[in-house]
Design a protein around this motif. Structure first.
Motif, PDB file in Angstrom:
ATOM      1  N   PHE A  27      31.203  52.761  36.339  1.00 47.73           N
ATOM      2  CA  PHE A  27      31.189  54.238  36.238  1.00 47.73           C
ATOM      3  C   PHE A  27      31.967  54.576  35.026  1.00 47.73           C
ATOM      4  CE2 PHE A  27      33.631  58.184  36.770  1.00 47.73           C
ATOM      5  CZ  PHE A  27      32.801  58.946  37.267  1.00 47.73           C
ATOM      6  N   ALA A  28      32.697  53.726  34.456  1.00 44.26           N
ATOM      7  CA  ALA A  28      33.463  53.832  33.173  1.00 44.26           C
ATOM      8  C   ALA A  28      32.254  54.084  32.012  1.00 44.26           C
ATOM      9  CB  ALA A  28      34.387  52.709  32.671  1.00 44.26           C
ATOM     10  N   VAL A  29      31.403  52.962  32.093  1.00 45.92           N
ATOM     11  CA  VAL A  29      29.909  53.043  31.057  1.00 45.92           C
ATOM     12  C   VAL A  29      29.339  54.280  31.503  1.00 45.92           C
ATOM     13  CG1 VAL A  29      28.148  51.863  30.452  1.00 45.92           C
ATOM     14  CG2 VAL A  29      30.109  50.559  30.989  1.00 45.92           C
ATOM     15  N   VAL A  30      28.917  54.576  32.625  1.00 45.51           N
ATOM     16  CA  VAL A  30      28.094  55.778  33.048  1.00 45.51           C
ATOM     17  C   VAL A  30      28.835  57.036  32.523  1.00 45.51           C
ATOM     18  CG1 VAL A  30      27.470  57.045  34.950  1.00 45.51           C
ATOM     19  CG2 VAL A  30      27.004  54.614  34.858  1.00 45.51           C
ATOM     20  N   TYR A  31      30.129  57.295  32.699  1.00 47.27           N
ATOM     21  CA  TYR A  31      30.750  58.241  32.365  1.00 47.27           C
ATOM     22  C   TYR A  31      30.813  58.577  30.822  1.00 47.27           C
ATOM     23  CZ  TYR A  31      34.095  62.265  33.315  1.00 47.27           C
ATOM     24  OH  TYR A  31      34.654  63.407  33.272  1.00 47.27           O
ATOM     25  N   PHE A  32      31.146  57.485  30.113  1.00 46.70           N
ATOM     26  CA  PHE A  32      30.901  57.528  28.689  1.00 46.70           C
ATOM     27  C   PHE A  32      29.892  57.969  28.131  1.00 46.70           C
ATOM     28  CE2 PHE A  32      30.278  55.633  24.518  1.00 46.70           C
ATOM     29  CZ  PHE A  32      31.386  56.127  23.758  1.00 46.70           C
ATOM     30  N   ILE A  33      28.884  57.506  28.663  1.00 44.47           N
ATOM     31  CA  ILE A  33      27.556  58.126  28.220  1.00 44.47           C
ATOM     32  C   ILE A  33      27.124  59.480  28.670  1.00 44.47           C
ATOM     33  CG2 ILE A  33      24.926  57.942  28.213  1.00 44.47           C
ATOM     34  CD1 ILE A  33      25.509  54.624  28.674  1.00 44.47           C
ATOM     35  N   TYR A  34      27.749  59.763  29.856  1.00 44.01           N
ATOM     36  CA  TYR A  34      27.582  61.210  30.461  1.00 44.01           C
ATOM     37  C   TYR A  34      28.151  62.254  29.682  1.00 44.01           C
ATOM     38  CZ  TYR A  34      28.019  65.077  33.867  1.00 44.01           C
ATOM     39  OH  TYR A  34      27.578  66.115  34.472  1.00 44.01           O
ATOM     40  N   VAL A  37      25.631  63.252  26.868  1.00 37.75           N
ATOM     41  CA  VAL A  37      24.597  64.035  27.091  1.00 37.75           C
ATOM     42  C   VAL A  37      24.711  65.129  28.102  1.00 37.75           C
ATOM     43  CG1 VAL A  37      23.478  61.775  26.875  1.00 37.75           C
ATOM     44  CG2 VAL A  37      24.122  62.607  29.231  1.00 37.75           C
ATOM     45  N   TYR A  38      26.082  65.514  28.542  1.00 34.84           N
ATOM     46  CA  TYR A  38      26.200  66.394  29.737  1.00 34.84           C
ATOM     47  C   TYR A  38      25.828  67.834  29.395  1.00 34.84           C
ATOM     48  CZ  TYR A  38      30.331  68.499  28.236  1.00 34.84           C
ATOM     49  OH  TYR A  38      31.519  69.220  27.269  1.00 34.84           O
ATOM     50  N   SER A  39      25.889  68.313  28.139  1.00 35.65           N
ATOM     51  CA  SER A  39      25.509  69.656  27.653  1.00 35.65           C
ATOM     52  C   SER A  39      24.163  69.775  27.497  1.00 35.65           C
ATOM     53  CB  SER A  39      26.204  69.882  26.516  1.00 35.65           C
ATOM     54  OG  SER A  39      25.610  69.098  25.394  1.00 35.65           O
ATOM     55  N   LYS A  40      23.505  68.751  27.721  1.00 30.72           N
ATOM     56  CA  LYS A  40      21.683  69.068  27.568  1.00 30.72           C
ATOM     57  C   LYS A  40      21.239  68.924  28.983  1.00 30.72           C
ATOM     58  CE  LYS A  40      21.596  67.106  22.994  1.00 30.72           C
ATOM     59  NZ  LYS A  40      23.134  66.662  22.793  1.00 30.72           N
ATOM     60  N   LYS A  41      21.114  70.094  29.581  1.00 32.27           N
ATOM     61  CA  LYS A  41      20.829  70.079  31.185  1.00 32.27           C
ATOM     62  C   LYS A  41      19.596  69.368  31.556  1.00 32.27           C
ATOM     63  CE  LYS A  41      22.600  74.750  31.452  1.00 32.27           C
ATOM     64  NZ  LYS A  41      22.375  76.301  31.526  1.00 32.27           N
ATOM     65  N   SER A  42      18.389  69.106  31.087  1.00 37.33           N
ATOM     66  CA  SER A  42      17.203  68.309  31.266  1.00 37.33           C
ATOM     67  C   SER A  42      17.774  66.985  31.070  1.00 37.33           C
ATOM     68  CB  SER A  42      16.147  68.858  30.494  1.00 37.33           C
ATOM     69  OG  SER A  42      15.710  70.157  30.793  1.00 37.33           O
ATOM     70  N   LEU A  43      18.304  66.613  29.960  1.00 32.18           N
ATOM     71  CA  LEU A  43      18.722  65.191  29.853  1.00 32.18           C
ATOM     72  C   LEU A  43      19.675  64.579  30.694  1.00 32.18           C
ATOM     73  CD1 LEU A  43      18.437  62.768  27.967  1.00 32.18           C
ATOM     74  CD2 LEU A  43      20.195  63.840  26.553  1.00 32.18           C
ATOM     75  N   ALA A  46      18.106  63.887  33.956  1.00 33.19           N
ATOM     76  CA  ALA A  46      17.115  62.783  33.962  1.00 33.19           C
ATOM     77  C   ALA A  46      18.004  61.489  33.962  1.00 33.19           C
ATOM     78  CB  ALA A  46      16.278  62.954  32.506  1.00 33.19           C
ATOM     79  N   TYR A  47      19.400  61.649  33.303  1.00 36.99           N
ATOM     80  CA  TYR A  47      20.229  60.572  33.167  1.00 36.99           C
ATOM     81  C   TYR A  47      20.926  60.417  34.353  1.00 36.99           C
ATOM     82  CZ  TYR A  47      24.596  58.016  31.875  1.00 36.99           C
ATOM     83  OH  TYR A  47      25.534  57.175  31.881  1.00 36.99           O
ATOM     84  N   LEU A  48      21.268  61.308  35.133  1.00 41.55           N
ATOM     85  CA  LEU A  48      21.944  61.123  36.433  1.00 41.55           C
ATOM     86  C   LEU A  48      20.900  60.310  37.547  1.00 41.55           C
ATOM     87  CD1 LEU A  48      24.435  63.793  36.565  1.00 41.55           C
ATOM     88  CD2 LEU A  48      24.971  61.473  35.956  1.00 41.55           C
ATOM     89  N   PHE A  49      19.454  61.046  37.568  1.00 40.74           N
ATOM     90  CA  PHE A  49      18.750  60.391  38.397  1.00 40.74           C
ATOM     91  C   PHE A  49      18.515  59.078  38.060  1.00 40.74           C
ATOM     92  CE2 PHE A  49      13.816  60.577  39.572  1.00 40.74           C
ATOM     93  CZ  PHE A  49      14.159  60.296  40.741  1.00 40.74           C
ATOM     94  N   ALA A  50      18.562  58.574  36.871  1.00 37.78           N
ATOM     95  CA  ALA A  50      18.183  57.087  36.329  1.00 37.78           C
ATOM     96  C   ALA A  50      19.365  56.440  36.759  1.00 37.78           C
ATOM     97  CB  ALA A  50      17.791  57.387  34.883  1.00 37.78           C
ATOM     98  N   ILE A  51      20.523  56.759  36.790  1.00 38.58           N
ATOM     99  CA  ILE A  51      21.718  56.002  37.011  1.00 38.58           C
ATOM    100  C   ILE A  51      21.760  55.887  38.522  1.00 38.58           C
ATOM    101  CG2 ILE A  51      24.150  56.299  37.113  1.00 38.58           C
ATOM    102  CD1 ILE A  51      23.106  55.093  34.499  1.00 38.58           C
ATOM    103  N   SER A  52      21.409  57.118  39.170  1.00 40.51           N
ATOM    104  CA  SER A  52      21.522  56.962  40.773  1.00 40.51           C
ATOM    105  C   SER A  52      20.535  56.060  41.420  1.00 40.51           C
ATOM    106  CB  SER A  52      21.204  58.234  41.270  1.00 40.51           C
ATOM    107  OG  SER A  52      22.297  59.284  40.939  1.00 40.51           O
ATOM    108  N   LEU A  53      19.245  56.135  40.547  1.00 42.49           N
ATOM    109  CA  LEU A  53      18.201  54.932  41.138  1.00 42.49           C
ATOM    110  C   LEU A  53      18.826  53.648  40.927  1.00 42.49           C
ATOM    111  CD1 LEU A  53      14.839  56.728  40.089  1.00 42.49           C
ATOM    112  CD2 LEU A  53      16.075  56.826  42.183  1.00 42.49           C
ATOM    113  N   LEU A  54      19.277  53.397  39.548  1.00 44.10           N
ATOM    114  CA  LEU A  54      20.174  52.025  39.523  1.00 44.10           C
ATOM    115  C   LEU A  54      21.082  51.686  40.487  1.00 44.10           C
ATOM    116  CD1 LEU A  54      20.297  49.562  37.632  1.00 44.10           C
ATOM    117  CD2 LEU A  54      21.856  50.960  36.366  1.00 44.10           C
ATOM    118  N   PHE A  55      21.997  52.749  40.702  1.00 47.74           N
ATOM    119  CA  PHE A  55      22.934  52.471  41.695  1.00 47.74           C
ATOM    120  C   PHE A  55      22.409  52.180  43.274  1.00 47.74           C
ATOM    121  CE2 PHE A  55      25.668  54.026  45.009  1.00 47.74           C
ATOM    122  CZ  PHE A  55      26.927  53.723  44.776  1.00 47.74           C
TER     123      PHE A  55
END
Length: 552
Positions: A27-34, A37-43, A46-55
């Motif tokens: 989560f620390a790695v995921v949150y650092f990248i988040y 990118v969080y201010s760009k809605k489409s990105l 896409a990022y959280l969808f990819a991370i969720s699939l990985l999870f």
């Protein structure tokens, strides 16, 4: 670096669990990248969808294909439902969505239940064969999947209900379909609540997907508090008492006195609350850290004053889902329906046959049928029957949702009986409207004891196991050694006592503690985090303790 590789790669023996250090590194790695990118809605989506699939892949491996199938299926069906001008076509499409989702759920979760029930009913010897796995192995020219058994994918009951709510809410015109399959995939698979809830309604979560994210200091503090509270519930009040007391008793109940079995049941009520409520607290906290709001799933359920009140406080997301998508559509407390009457006849027959014999099943079904016929000529009886039959159906389905076994059906049915009984009891109860403290205490205690003892059907491994528990309670309470039991497991009982005291604290006291933490400076917050971490991991059981609701 090797540990990071292990964390982000699939391992059947080491899934990402909230109570393990690997998850927090993840989560620390995921949150650092988040944070980048969080201010760009489409990105962000896409990022959280990819991370969720990985999870989910980390949790379930190739079963991620079922999640992706469900996502694609309901995304396009939702669009088709919205675009259709024909009411008949809309109903057809939403029916297809429900059938596909429930069909998938039934295949993986209820194949053994249906096969065993069929074999028992017709004296056959059919065995479960995983045709889907066989097809997948043939298609891929490799034996990736086991064909001689069907394994339940983690979280399938949760995300299946979420995708059903999406299609139905579009049909009801409560929401519009999402334009991006990435956004929809993010809604379905959002990793904090993916594998054990809470069940998120499309109408609640979809509007949050494209909103601006601005996490305040107060929200960050509140999220941290929720996570810490969840870890304490899970690791201290659930795992510790389970590993050091309850699991020993429930494994061989006949080796312990009835008193010890009873205390284990009270311990189990705390364990399952700490386990499930702890998970959802952590999930809600993680979502808050990323700027999203998940629904409250528990509201001090052991403060409930009757069984119906309990189910408004326990697993709220499931209770409200069943109410809105099952109970009300089949008639609510006003009318019965063809579905209601057919369901109760079939379940009456199967239940009686499963635990008695064919003759009793016929008599039971005939009695229910006669009652239904009488309701045609008695509006008063019809009113009472229709008010209660849908409650019973909803609770029976709720029990079956929790587990593919008749013991879960019994558990759900007992809770239904508790709800229906109270509806009549409150009309003659001498303390129903009393504001005296002892009347309130009595109602809470009575409800808590009832809920606790129905849970033996939830916790028991089999009906024989449940019978052994009740036999000890009925014939071997062994009161003369009760104090010895309390002393022998004194640390466990002290932890249980602390757990129940904190649960029954007034709401104002709990809110004051939370507010005190949120308003404290970062140094105090960091100190509290360290203390909680030390306490939790000092009590961490050597044996792996998965969240109980992972099996659902």
């Amino acid at each position: 670096m090797n540990r990071l590789i292990d964390i982000f790669s699939f391992s059947e023996d080491f899934p990402l669990i909230f109570t393990q250090a690997n998850f927090w590194i993840f989560f620390a790695v995921v949150y650092f990248i988040y944070a980048i990118v969080y201010s760009k809605k489409s990105l962000r989506s896409a990022y959280l969808f990819a991370i969720s699939l990985l999870f989910y892949y980390k949790t379930s491996g190739f079963f991620i294909g079922i999640l992706i199938f469900s996502t694609i299926n309901d995304f396009f069906l939702g669009k088709a439902i919205y675009k259709s001008k024909s009411v008949l076509l809309q109903k057809t499409l939403v029916t297809i969505s429900v059938i596909i989702n429930l069909g998938t759920l039934c295949y993986f979760k209820y194949a053994y239940f249906f096969t065993e029930s069929y074999n028992y009913l017709f004296q056959t010897n059919y065995e479960v064969f995983n045709y889907l796995a066989h097809w997948a192995n043939t298609w891929s020219s490799a034996d990736y999947f086991t064909v001689d058994k069907i394994i339940l994918p983690v979280g399938i009951s949760f995300y299946t209900f979420q995708t059903i709510s999406y299609s139905v809410d579009i049909y009801r015109k409560q929401i519009k379909p999402l334009n991006s399959i990435i956004d929809f995939g993010f809604f379905v698979s959002f990793f904090p609540q993916l594998v054990a809830g809470p069940i998120v309604r499309a109408s609640d979560f979809v509007p949050q997907i494209r909103k601006d994210i601005n996490i305040t200091k107060q929200e960050f503090g509140g999220a941290t508090y929720m996570i810490l509270k969840g870890l304490i519930k899970k690791m201290l009040f659930a795992d510790y008492i389970a590993a050091n007391f309850m699991d020993r008793v429930f494994d061989v109940p006949e080796m312990f006195s009835g008193f010890t079995n009873v205390m284990a049941m009270f311990g189990y009520s705390l364990q399952i609350y700490g386990d499930f409520s702890g998970y959802t607290d952590i999930a809600i906290g993680l979502a808050m850290l990323m700027g999203y709001k998940l629904p409250v799933n528990f509201n001090s359920p052991y403060k409930a004053i009757h069984c119906g009140d309990f189910w408004k406080r326990w697993h709220i997301s499931l209770s409200s889902w069943l109410k809105d998508y099952l109970y009300i559509p089949i008639g609510g407390n006003r009318n019965g329906s063809i579905f209601s009457y057919t369901f109760i006849l079939i379940f009456g027959f199967l239940g009686a046959f499963a635990y008695a014999d064919f003759g009793i099943a016929i008599i039971t079904t005939a009695a229910i049928g006669l009652l239904l016929i009488i309701t045609l000529f008695s509006s008063r009886l019809a009113w009472h029957f229709n008010r209660n039959v849908n409650i019973m159906i909803t609770m029976l389905v709720g029990g079956l949702w929790h587990g593919a076994s008749w013991k879960f059906v019994i558990w759900g049915g007992l809770n239904g009986v508790g709800i229906v009984t109270y509806k009549y009891w409150r009309k003659i109860s001498p303390y129903e409207n009393s504001k005296a403290w002892y009347a309130l205490l009595w109602r809470i205690a009575l409800t808590f004891v009832f809920i606790t003892f129905t849970r033996i059907y939830f916790r028991g491994n089999s009906m024989d196991h449940i019978d052994r528990f009740y036999q000890q309670v009925a014939t071997n309470m062994d009161w003369q050694n009760a104090l010895s039991v309390l002393w022998e497991y004194r640390v466990v009982f002290i932890v249980m006592l602390i757990g129940y005291i904190t649960h029954w604290l007034p709401y104002k006291t709990k809110d004051w503690i939370e507010d005190l933490f949120i308003k404290s400076n970062m140094a105090i917050k960091a100190a509290v985090v360290m203390v909680v971490a030390v306490i939790c991991y000092q009590t961490y059981a050597a044996d792996f303790q998965p969240f109980i609701y992972f099996q659902f």
